[in-house]
Design an enzyme around this catalytic site. Structure first.
Site, short mmCIF file in Angstrom:
data_model
loop_
_atom_site.label_atom_id
_atom_site.label_comp_id
_atom_site.label_asym_id
_atom_site.label_seq_id
_atom_site.Cartn_x
_atom_site.Cartn_y
_atom_site.Cartn_z
N SER A 1 39.61 41.43 47.83
CA SER A 1 38.72 40.30 48.05
C SER A 1 38.82 39.80 49.50
O SER A 1 38.67 40.57 50.43
CB SER A 1 39.04 39.22 47.03
OG SER A 1 38.06 38.24 47.01
N ASP B 1 30.11 43.06 39.52
CA ASP B 1 31.02 42.04 40.06
C ASP B 1 30.19 40.81 40.38
O ASP B 1 29.30 40.86 41.23
CB ASP B 1 31.70 42.60 41.32
CG ASP B 1 32.67 41.60 41.96
OD1 ASP B 1 32.65 40.41 41.60
OD2 ASP B 1 33.45 42.03 42.84
N HIS C 1 35.85 40.96 39.16
CA HIS C 1 36.18 40.95 40.58
C HIS C 1 37.63 41.37 40.81
O HIS C 1 38.08 41.45 41.94
CB HIS C 1 35.95 39.52 41.12
CG HIS C 1 36.08 39.41 42.61
ND1 HIS C 1 35.27 40.10 43.49
CD2 HIS C 1 36.93 38.67 43.38
CE1 HIS C 1 35.62 39.80 44.74
NE2 HIS C 1 36.62 38.93 44.71
#
Lengths: 268, 451
Positions: free
Chosen positions: A94, A216, A244
């Site tokens: 991320s 996602d 995610h």
């Protein structure tokens, strides 16, 4: 105090090559527990908590230093320098996919390959670029953080820091997973979701694996396409996974893709 | 749901929303309550939707970054406040609990129950607004350039901002818990303070200039404003005091006062000097000659004043400096005045002070002393005394003037011929109101004068 101590660096496994795992926004290095062990036979494995999270020395969280990802890039660079490591494989989930990208750009000697898990260079829509969110949505996250402390109370901080020699520690740590000082969570949310790193990812020259989940909620397919079109040296793999955090929900598939990428290249 | 119904539990009857999400995040089941809240056809189980699709966009981020990992790692979460969004974009707030069915660390499905909390939500928003407000207020107090101190009804200090640390010298840790009066109030002001507190308690805001104590014991000039803090029942519970440092302003006020006195003194002096000039010139010149002589003398007075006032003095010989102070009154060869002494080249820094002192002596002599009478005389002389180290010894002696009167007050003239001059020259002055005439001396180390 060194960066290694500040960020509660954990070193396991052994091998010529080192893999460093950086967790993303929200939780802590515990996120890697289903993936990192798979590499311990062949690699030196480093996991650590981003400043402000997990067992990091949160009292050193300086809002000015960490007002952009640069503070976290400084930490990664300092950790690798302190451990005298070069040419490591950096895995970032991320927002940390951007952190390792910035570090690879700043210090190419430290990082020779990158794995970006569910990266998005910018969450906000901007003209033709579809990041998936309007600025208003992103600011709405701050409101959610304001009312959900996930069991955090300032009195609990010492517990979360962990007191050695306490039998109940393991349990407490599990319980403390994802607990973060609300002020820090709010601050890091801004850094994570309001910055635009599109120009930065274009500059990464090292071989990079970009892992995305097929569904996602945070990273729409428009972002994959943008990354494919704009990154210099990246392989793009779409996992048959949703959410995610594939390293938590689909650890096998994630590990498999990572192994494929980090395996020493055999000349056929 | 068939199983549940078999147990006699119909999920549609429950007054909370129920959702089952499968491993991939798709909705598997919903109950009627939730579907009604969502405005969805009662027969539609919403299986075409992902669970995140019924959350607000911000809620999706929160779910994917916090809640789904929590389900996977801890198996549950509780009491999450989040917004559910209908397909038309309208929203309602809920509290949500979630529990995952985990097998070997793998989430098979997850159950959520949600409770509408619209009413609590507004209360919650109020709390958040209050928290933000108090955060803002805190940073306002911390960054204020004014010292802010809050004190309870027993005079115990509860808050002490960084500006208070700077102003009073106590750190926050040192000040908090101490008594306001023993830390900051001078013994003289203790009584007034008790009186002030009575006024404050009635709701008055006191604003005044005051003197407070610094940690090191020195006195600080401050401007203070003190207002009561009342608790929720409007009972007096203490006060907040704001101080700003006005010592710089006080110092400049004092300086202005000195300057005003100086201007006043000089203007009066100059006017009397002009009178003396007119009188003396009239003695020697008449008609057209008077005007030209008078003009010349006034001009020489002006140029001498310019030289003395200007801080950009230049190196000057003591003798010509002395002559210049008399030029407006008498001709240099006038037998009334004798100026004599060896050549001394004065440095810039002392020229002004010595010139002004001589001018002051000349003015006094012309107004009240020997130069106010035709027969009177003044001798200004100096010598260098080499033992033990070179000293300038200058003396002013008046003779044959009117009877000497000892002044009753020490005005600006005294400063100029006394302490000010001593300060600049590191010297010593003396004055004597002898019957035969006023005498004045200056002794100063020569190297201080000629450097």
């Amino acid at each position: 105090m060194t960066a290694v101590e500040h960020c509660a660096v954990k070193i396991t496994g052994s091998g010529e090559k080192t893999i460093v795992f950086l967790h993303g926004y929200g939780c802590d290095s515990g996120m890697w527990c289903k993936v990192a062990p798979a590499f311990e036979n062949d690699f030196r494995v480093i996991t650590y908590d981003l400043m402000g999270y997990g067992k990091s020395a949160t009292e050193h969280y300086d809002p000015v230093r960490y007002a952009s990802l640069d503070g976290h890039v400084d930490d990664l660079v300092a950790i690798l320098d302190e451990l005298r490591l070069k040419d490591v494989i950096a895995v970032g989930h991320s927002v940390s996919a951007m952190t390792i990208g910035l570090a690879a750009k700043r210090r190419p000697d430290l990082i020779d390959r990158l794995v970006m898990i569910c990266p998005s260079p910018s969450y906000a829509n901007d003209g033709d670029y579809v990041g998936g969110f309007e600025k208003q949505d992103l600011l709405g996250l701050l409101d959610i953080l304001d009312v959900n402390y996930l069991g955090w109370a300032r009195d609990m901080a010492p517990l979360i820091m962990g007191v050695p020699d306490r039998p109940a520690l393991g349990e407490e740590l599990t319980e403390s997973f994802c607990q973060t000082d609300p002020d820090i969570a709010r601050h890091f949310a801004k850094v994570t979701f309001l910055f635009d790193h599109r120009e930065d990812v274009k500059m990464i020259t090292q071989p990079t694996l970009v892992l995305q989940c097929r569904d996602d909620a945070l990273v729409p397919p428009t972002v994959w396409t943008w990354l494919m079109d704009n990154m210099q040296n990246a392989d793009h793999v779409i996992l048959d996974a949703t959410g995610h955090c594939p390293h938590v929900s689909y650890p096998e598939a994630t590990t498999e893709a990572l192994v494929e990428f980090v395996r020493p290249r055999v000349v056929s | 749901m068939t199983e549940a119904i078999a147990f006699g539990i119909d999920p549609d009857l429950w007054p909370c929303g129920l959702v089952v999400m499968n491993e991939t995040g798709q909705i598997e089941l919903t109950n009627a309550t939730l579907r009604e809240w969502l405005g969805i056809d009662p027969s539609d189980q919403c299986q075409s939707l992902r669970f995140v699709d019924v959350l607000s966009r911000a809620g999706r981020i929160y779910f994917e970054t916090h809640l789904r990992p929590l389900l996977l790692m801890n198996g549950h979460f509780a009491e999450i406040s989040i917004d559910i969004e209908r397909s038309d974009g309208t929203r309602f707030g809920v509290f949500m609990n979630g529990r995952a069915t985990l097998i070997n660390g793998r989430m098979i499905n997850a159950h959520f129950c949600v409770f509408k909390n619209e009413q609590r939500r507004s209360f919650e928003r109020e709390l958040v607004a209050k928290r933000r407000e108090s955060d803002e207020f805190r940073s306002l107090v911390r960054s204020s350039p004014q010292a802010i101190v809050s004190v309870d009804r027993d005079l115990i200090i509860h808050a002490w901002n960084p500006a208070a640390e700077d102003l009073f010298g106590y750190t926050e840790a040192e000040a908090i818990g101490e008594r306001f009066d023993s830390l900051l109030v001078t013994p003289e002001d203790q009584e007034t303070m008790a009186d002030d507190l009575l006024h404050i308690a009635t709701g008055e805001t006191l604003r005044s200039e005051a003197v407070q104590l610094h940690k090191d014991g020195r006195l600080l000039h401050v401007e203070k404003s003190i207002a009561a803090i009342n608790d929720k029942t409007q009972e007096y519970s203490g006060f907040v005091a704001i101080f700003s440092d006005i010592s710089a302003r006080k110092a400049s006020e004092a300086k202005i006062q000195v300057l005003l006195e100086e201007i006043n003194h000089r203007s009066k002096n100059l006017l009397s000097v002009v009178q003396v000039i007119a009188r003396q010139t009239w003695r020697l010149y008449k008609g057209a000659d008077f005007f030209s002589a008078f003009n010349n003398r006034i001009a020489s007075l002006t140029s001498n004043q310019d030289m003395l006032i200007s801080s950009k003095g230049s190196n000057v010989d003591l003798e010509s400096l002395a002559h210049a102070q008399f030029a407006h009154l008498i001709d240099p060869e006038d037998p009334q005045v004798v100026i004599s002494g060896p050549a001394v080249h004065l440095s810039k820094s002392v020229t002004q002070a010595i010139g002004m002192a001589i001018f002051e002596l000349v003015t006094n002599a012309a107004k009240y002393g020997a130069l106010s009478k035709e027969a009177g005389a003044v001798t200004l002389s100096w010598k260098i005394n080499d033992m033990p180290s070179p000293m300038l010894e200058m003396s002013w002696i008046e003779t044959d003037g009117p009877p000497v009167i000892v002044p009753t007050r020490k005005g600006f003239g005294y400063q100029v011929t006394g302490p000010l001059l001593e300060g600049v020259t590191s010297g010593q002055t003396s004055r004597e109101y002898a019957t035969e005439g006023f005498r004045w001396t200056l002794k100063a180390p020569l190297d201080r004068l000629t450097q």
